[in-house]
Design a protein around this motif. Structure first.
Motif, mmCIF file in Angstrom:
data_model
loop_
_atom_site.group_PDB
_atom_site.id
_atom_site.type_symbol
_atom_site.label_atom_id
_atom_site.label_comp_id
_atom_site.label_asym_id
_atom_site.label_seq_id
_atom_site.Cartn_x
_atom_site.Cartn_y
_atom_site.Cartn_z
ATOM 1 N N GLY A 1 0.775 -1.219 0.000
ATOM 2 C CA GLY A 1 0.000 0.000 0.000
ATOM 3 C C GLY A 1 0.812 1.277 0.000
ATOM 4 O O GLY A 1 0.277 2.364 0.218
ATOM 5 N N HIS A 2 2.133 1.190 -0.222
ATOM 6 C CA HIS A 2 2.975 2.387 -0.224
ATOM 7 C C HIS A 2 3.210 2.782 -1.674
ATOM 8 O O HIS A 2 4.083 2.244 -2.342
ATOM 9 N N GLY A 3 2.416 3.711 -2.174
ATOM 10 C CA GLY A 3 2.467 4.039 -3.591
ATOM 11 C C GLY A 3 3.247 5.287 -3.922
ATOM 12 O O GLY A 3 3.001 5.924 -4.944
ATOM 13 N N ARG A 4 4.162 5.697 -3.085
ATOM 14 C CA ARG A 4 4.906 6.919 -3.353
ATOM 15 C C ARG A 4 5.855 6.717 -4.536
ATOM 16 O O ARG A 4 6.560 5.713 -4.619
ATOM 17 N N ILE A 5 5.887 7.686 -5.435
ATOM 18 C CA ILE A 5 6.743 7.624 -6.614
ATOM 19 C C ILE A 5 7.971 8.482 -6.362
ATOM 20 O O ILE A 5 7.869 9.632 -5.924
ATOM 21 N N TYR B 1 10.185 11.163 -12.419
ATOM 22 C CA TYR B 1 9.622 12.278 -13.182
ATOM 23 C C TYR B 1 10.673 12.806 -14.163
ATOM 24 O O TYR B 1 11.205 13.912 -14.017
ATOM 25 N N THR B 2 10.971 12.000 -15.169
ATOM 26 C CA THR B 2 12.026 12.365 -16.122
ATOM 27 C C THR B 2 11.626 13.537 -17.011
ATOM 28 O O THR B 2 12.480 14.243 -17.540
ATOM 29 N N ILE C 1 14.555 17.683 -2.193
ATOM 30 C CA ILE C 1 13.681 17.542 -3.362
ATOM 31 C C ILE C 1 12.230 17.742 -2.955
ATOM 32 O O ILE C 1 11.761 17.138 -1.982
ATOM 33 N N ILE C 2 11.513 18.558 -3.696
ATOM 34 C CA ILE C 2 10.075 18.732 -3.540
ATOM 35 C C ILE C 2 9.442 18.595 -4.923
ATOM 36 O O ILE C 2 9.849 19.278 -5.868
ATOM 37 N N VAL C 3 8.474 17.720 -5.049
ATOM 38 C CA VAL C 3 7.783 17.499 -6.323
ATOM 39 C C VAL C 3 6.412 18.153 -6.248
ATOM 40 O O VAL C 3 5.639 17.888 -5.317
ATOM 41 N N ARG C 4 6.100 18.992 -7.205
ATOM 42 C CA ARG C 4 4.781 19.618 -7.314
ATOM 43 C C ARG C 4 4.229 19.318 -8.699
ATOM 44 O O ARG C 4 4.826 19.686 -9.703
ATOM 45 N N VAL C 5 3.087 18.654 -8.735
ATOM 46 C CA VAL C 5 2.441 18.271 -9.993
ATOM 47 C C VAL C 5 1.284 19.219 -10.249
ATOM 48 O O VAL C 5 0.399 19.367 -9.393
#
Length: 427
Positions: free
Chosen positions: A133-137, A142-143, A178-182
């Motif tokens: 249940g750990h779905g972190r990408i 994110y190429t 690192i911070i990812v913002r979609v």
């Protein structure tokens, strides 16, 4: 019609509705007194349609009780633990055959004496189980994301530490935080350039500012054609659906314009397609299959030919999918027209180098999938063959158990070879 569309249509056609015998008898009693109400008519119609479907299926030679149950109640799982659950309880199968260990077509085979490869692949007792249940990408996935470097507002490399009194110098860490913002946006974006203009009140001359560099003269950029092509032919999004979506996003893109863009781009991409066909012909394993396809212009042309005396007998239109592997990456090709999968594959393999050995062809058992007189190593689909034994498990439990367990061993060792990255020769 594709298999997915057939399943969806069948699901809509046979929507389940629980109706008891008492309800049907009550509806019949009410029918004696007068006209049926709308709900009663719908319920009775569903019962009659079900009876007609069952009767029609029973009249066909290929229908079995198992197939009829799948039609009415939906297909059950093909796992070994489910197929042989009743026989395992009654002791009708050999206790040494661990039935529950072969799960589906791609699962490992069970045996009372596991092989050395299976023992090597078995995880040790100390191995920590994978968290479910750990779905972190990960950010590295994110190429295609734009990378923005954010410098520290007050610190620079080599400056003194603000908290250390010893005057130690700061160094830059190799791994930044690192911070990812979609963010969301329309698939096709538009930009409006408002170019300033001046007009003389006396002579009427108009002076317009220069267009920004890189804008170009065409309204639609080349990337629009490629993006529309990816949506339509890569992910199956119809032109009309993309048109409605773009309109809702405030960037109109009519379906006719989409077709003109991809049609124009197809001429430029034809040399690349020809090269893909040439490279696909050199593959070691090729897969091919057909699905029905409708092209209105071609259908009209075939209708005109059907009126002639010497018209061709073939009236179907097909889309053939061919996947070639062996060059380190798969190459997928699609051909739409009158030809069957075997004829299209024959055209592709005609460009194969003469010094190469015959390729392995993977397909189902239809004769029209074979590439004419060209030499191939024809390998039929194992999943289709396995499903045939699954259909007759109730009639031949012991024989099917042997076959399915043996096939499970094949899939098990194939999975091990893939996990270890073995070459075809090593496998």
């Amino acid at each position: 019609m594709s298999q997915r569309k057939k399943k969806e249509a069948r699901k809509e056609m046979f929507e389940r509705k629980e109706v008891s015998i008492q309800e049907l008898e009550a509806i019949l009693e009410r029918a004696k007194a007068g006209p049926l109400s709308a709900p009663d008519h719908e319920t009775l119609k569903g019962a009659v349609d079900t009876l007609a479907t069952v009767t029609r299926e029973l009249e066909t030679r290929s229908t079995s009780v198992g197939r009829l149950c799948k039609l009415l109640f939906g297909p059950s799982t093909e796992k070994m633990s489910w197929l042989f659950r009743n026989y395992q309880k009654e002791g009708q199968v050999e206790p040494s055959a661990t039935v529950g260990s072969t799960e589906g077509a791609g699962a490992s085979a069970a045996s009372s004496e596991p092989s050395a490869t299976a023992q090597e692949a078995a995880p040790s007792e100390t191995t920590k189980p994978k968290r479910k249940g750990h779905g972190r990408i990960a950010a590295s996935a994110y190429t295609g994301a734009e990378k923005v470097k954010v410098p520290h507002p007050t610190l620079t490399p080599g400056c003194c530490c603000p908290t250390c009194k010893a005057g130690s110098k700061l160094r830059v860490l190799p791994d930044p935080s690192i911070i990812v913002r979609v963010t969301g946006m329309a698939p096709i974006m538009a930009r409006i350039y408002e170019i300033e203009r001046f007009r003389c009140n006396i002579c009427g001359s108009v002076f317009t500012a220069d267009t920004p560099e890189g804008v170009g003269e065409e309204k639609y950029d080349e990337t629009v054609s490629s993006m529309v092509g990816v949506f339509r032919y890569g992910t199956g999004v119809p032109f009309n659906r993309l048109e409605k979506f773009q309109e809702s996003m405030g960037v109109p893109l009519p379906a006719g314009t989409q077709w003109e863009l991809v049609d124009k781009a197809a001429d430029l991409l034809e040399p690349a397609f020809d090269e893909l066909v040439r490279q696909a012909a050199q593959g070691t394993v090729v897969y091919n299959d057909d699905t029905n396809m409708k092209i209105l212009d071609l259908a009209k042309e075939m209708q005109k030919e059907a009126l002639k005396k010497d018209s061709v007998k073939r009236t179907g239109i097909f889309t053939t999918g061919i996947v070639s592997t062996g060059a380190g990456y798969p190459i997928a090709l699609f051909f739409t027209g009158r030809q069957h999968a075997g004829e299209n594959l024959e055209d592709v393999l005609a460009k194969r180098a003469a010094e190469l050995a015959p390729p392995i062809q993977m397909s189902d058992g239809l004769e029209r999938n074979k590439p004419g007189l060209l030499e191939v190593l024809w390998a039929n689909c194992m999943a289709h063959a396995r499903r045939k034994y699954v259909d007759v498990v109730d009639a031949f439990p012991e024989q099917c158990l042997y076959i399915l367990t043996t096939l499970g061993k094949v899939y098990h060792h194939d999975a091990l070879a893939r996990d270890r990255g073995m070459s075809p020769e090593e496998r």
